[in-house]
Enzyme design. Sequence first.
Site, PDB file in Angstrom:
ATOM      1  N   LYS A 162       0.828  -1.214   0.000  1.00 28.36           N
ATOM      2  CA  LYS A 162       0.000   0.000   0.000  1.00 28.36           C
ATOM      3  C   LYS A 162       0.862   1.264   0.000  1.00 28.36           C
ATOM      4  CE  LYS A 162      -3.473   2.811   1.373  1.00 28.36           C
ATOM      5  NZ  LYS A 162      -4.775   3.060   0.839  1.00 28.36           N
ATOM      6  N   LYS A 237      -0.605  11.331   5.119  1.00 25.60           N
ATOM      7  CA  LYS A 237      -0.465  10.212   6.074  1.00 25.60           C
ATOM      8  C   LYS A 237       0.310   9.062   5.425  1.00 25.60           C
ATOM      9  CE  LYS A 237      -2.983   6.462   8.265  1.00 25.60           C
ATOM     10  NZ  LYS A 237      -4.228   5.817   8.651  1.00 25.60           N
TER      11      LYS A 237
HETATM   12  P1  NAD Z   1     -12.522   7.488  10.212  1.00 28.75           P
HETATM   13  O1  NAD Z   1     -11.804   8.430  11.120  1.00 28.75           O
HETATM   14  O2  NAD Z   1     -13.751   7.926   9.499  1.00 28.75           O
HETATM   15  O3  NAD Z   1     -12.891   6.133  11.024  1.00 28.75           O
HETATM   16  C1  NAD Z   1     -12.117   5.603  12.066  1.00 28.75           C
HETATM   17  C2  NAD Z   1     -13.101   5.166  13.178  1.00 28.75           C
HETATM   18  O4  NAD Z   1     -12.364   4.524  14.209  1.00 28.75           O
HETATM   19  C3  NAD Z   1     -13.836   6.350  13.809  1.00 28.75           C
HETATM   20  O5  NAD Z   1     -15.237   6.174  13.713  1.00 28.75           O
HETATM   21  C4  NAD Z   1     -13.361   6.322  15.265  1.00 28.75           C
HETATM   22  O6  NAD Z   1     -14.365   6.720  16.205  1.00 28.75           O
HETATM   23  C5  NAD Z   1     -13.009   4.857  15.418  1.00 28.75           C
HETATM   24  N1  NAD Z   1     -12.107   4.594  16.545  1.00 28.75           N
HETATM   25  C6  NAD Z   1     -11.001   5.299  16.927  1.00 28.75           C
HETATM   26  N2  NAD Z   1     -10.443   4.711  18.007  1.00 28.75           N
HETATM   27  C7  NAD Z   1     -11.205   3.625  18.304  1.00 28.75           C
HETATM   28  C8  NAD Z   1     -11.120   2.631  19.323  1.00 28.75           C
HETATM   29  N3  NAD Z   1     -10.138   2.635  20.243  1.00 28.75           N
HETATM   30  N4  NAD Z   1     -12.074   1.670  19.338  1.00 28.75           N
HETATM   31  C9  NAD Z   1     -13.065   1.649  18.412  1.00 28.75           C
HETATM   32  N5  NAD Z   1     -13.192   2.573  17.427  1.00 28.75           N
HETATM   33  C10 NAD Z   1     -12.270   3.550  17.390  1.00 28.75           C
HETATM   34  O7  NAD Z   1     -11.424   6.985   9.169  1.00 28.75           O
HETATM   35  P2  NAD Z   1     -11.686   6.213   7.767  1.00 28.75           P
HETATM   36  O8  NAD Z   1     -11.717   7.217   6.663  1.00 28.75           O
HETATM   37  O9  NAD Z   1     -12.813   5.253   7.948  1.00 28.75           O
HETATM   38  O10 NAD Z   1     -10.311   5.416   7.631  1.00 28.75           O
HETATM   39  C11 NAD Z   1     -10.031   4.226   8.357  1.00 28.75           C
HETATM   40  C12 NAD Z   1      -8.712   3.664   7.881  1.00 28.75           C
HETATM   41  O11 NAD Z   1      -8.795   3.395   6.485  1.00 28.75           O
HETATM   42  C13 NAD Z   1      -7.522   4.594   8.072  1.00 28.75           C
HETATM   43  O12 NAD Z   1      -6.418   3.835   8.474  1.00 28.75           O
HETATM   44  C14 NAD Z   1      -7.331   5.197   6.693  1.00 28.75           C
HETATM   45  O13 NAD Z   1      -6.001   5.599   6.458  1.00 28.75           O
HETATM   46  C15 NAD Z   1      -7.721   4.041   5.810  1.00 28.75           C
HETATM   47  N6  NAD Z   1      -8.189   4.423   4.459  1.00 28.75           N
HETATM   48  C16 NAD Z   1      -9.085   5.442   4.297  1.00 28.75           C
HETATM   49  C17 NAD Z   1      -9.496   5.785   3.015  1.00 28.75           C
HETATM   50  C18 NAD Z   1     -10.497   6.901   2.807  1.00 28.75           C
HETATM   51  O14 NAD Z   1     -10.665   7.318   1.638  1.00 28.75           O
HETATM   52  N7  NAD Z   1     -11.179   7.397   3.837  1.00 28.75           N
HETATM   53  C19 NAD Z   1      -8.995   5.095   1.901  1.00 28.75           C
HETATM   54  C20 NAD Z   1      -8.110   4.029   2.093  1.00 28.75           C
HETATM   55  C21 NAD Z   1      -7.704   3.716   3.394  1.00 28.75           C
END
Ligand code: NAD
Length: 291
Positions: A162, A237
Amino acid sequence: MKIGFIGLGNMGAPMAANLAAAGHAVTGFDTVATPPADVAQAASAAEAAAGAEVVITMLPNGAILKAVAGDVIPAMQSGAVLLDCSTVDVASAREVAAMAEAAGLGALDAPVSGGVGGAAAGTLTFMVGGGAAAFATAEPLFEVMGQKAVHCGPAGNGQAAKICNNMILGVTMIATCEAFALADKLGLDRQAMYDVVSTSSGQSWSMTTYCPAPGVGPKSPSDNGYTPGFAADLMLKDLRLSQAAAEGADADTPMGALAAALYARFVEEEDGAGRDFSAMLPRFETRTRES
Ligand code: NAD
């Protein structure tokens, strides 16, 4: 399958919803968000993990992943699989896999590409590190949440794939944007620039699929005022993760380092936060060599 799903944010919620819609019994937990319809709510991460055959995590970073893994691993049944789909550093992914395997569990790191749209549509691509047996267990879930899963080797290799991919993407997007801005100053029409480069050796995904110039090439976030899409913050990031990995592995990545520095400046000092990562083009448009 009985599935625990921890982290129900922008990505996790639609992924969990797709698993539930496909007939799996999904129990979710998030410290803030509430589960989507048809996903049961647990009171803790450990409760979501208890009795599950696969526990999926979709969390912001490696530190949070390690903390959650510490809570869920003791609650998981022997032989179950911990499937992390977050984008985290390679070292954290390998640590969590070692913790899971020491507890008699399977472990996979399976970061995704495809963004929120791909999560909702069930068309994500998974890049997967971990053992073959765990991969076989998770494969039907990859088929529901995505269109492709590539097994990249042992633990951490999904994250490695990735960040290497996104390092190339960050570098080529910057190169494409600075070349468009140079073409503007040389009086070269953007459509002509696109027609030449998209069929010549400067061609890349950044040019042909996700063209940063509005009104040129297929529809992309540039045609929507640079609303993400893939936010510059998330590109930063991933570029930082690639630099941390390069430091750990003693790899020389000068272009990746420069891309990380440019996106840091764009997001933290200029107007890049919350904009699509292709908004590097309007950034370069307004600049001179000295600025
Ligand atoms: P987001 O911030 O919307 O979701 C993360 C969730 O994790 C939040 O709802 C938060 O409340 C929850 N969380 C945090 N700590 C926690 C804990 N201790 N226990 C339970 N829940 C907890 O982020 P996202 O956009 O959904 O991204 C998630 C992952 O996917 C990241 O690592 C990001 O880099 C990756 N990602 C995101 C995208 C995108 O386009 N958004 C694309 C590819 C990869």
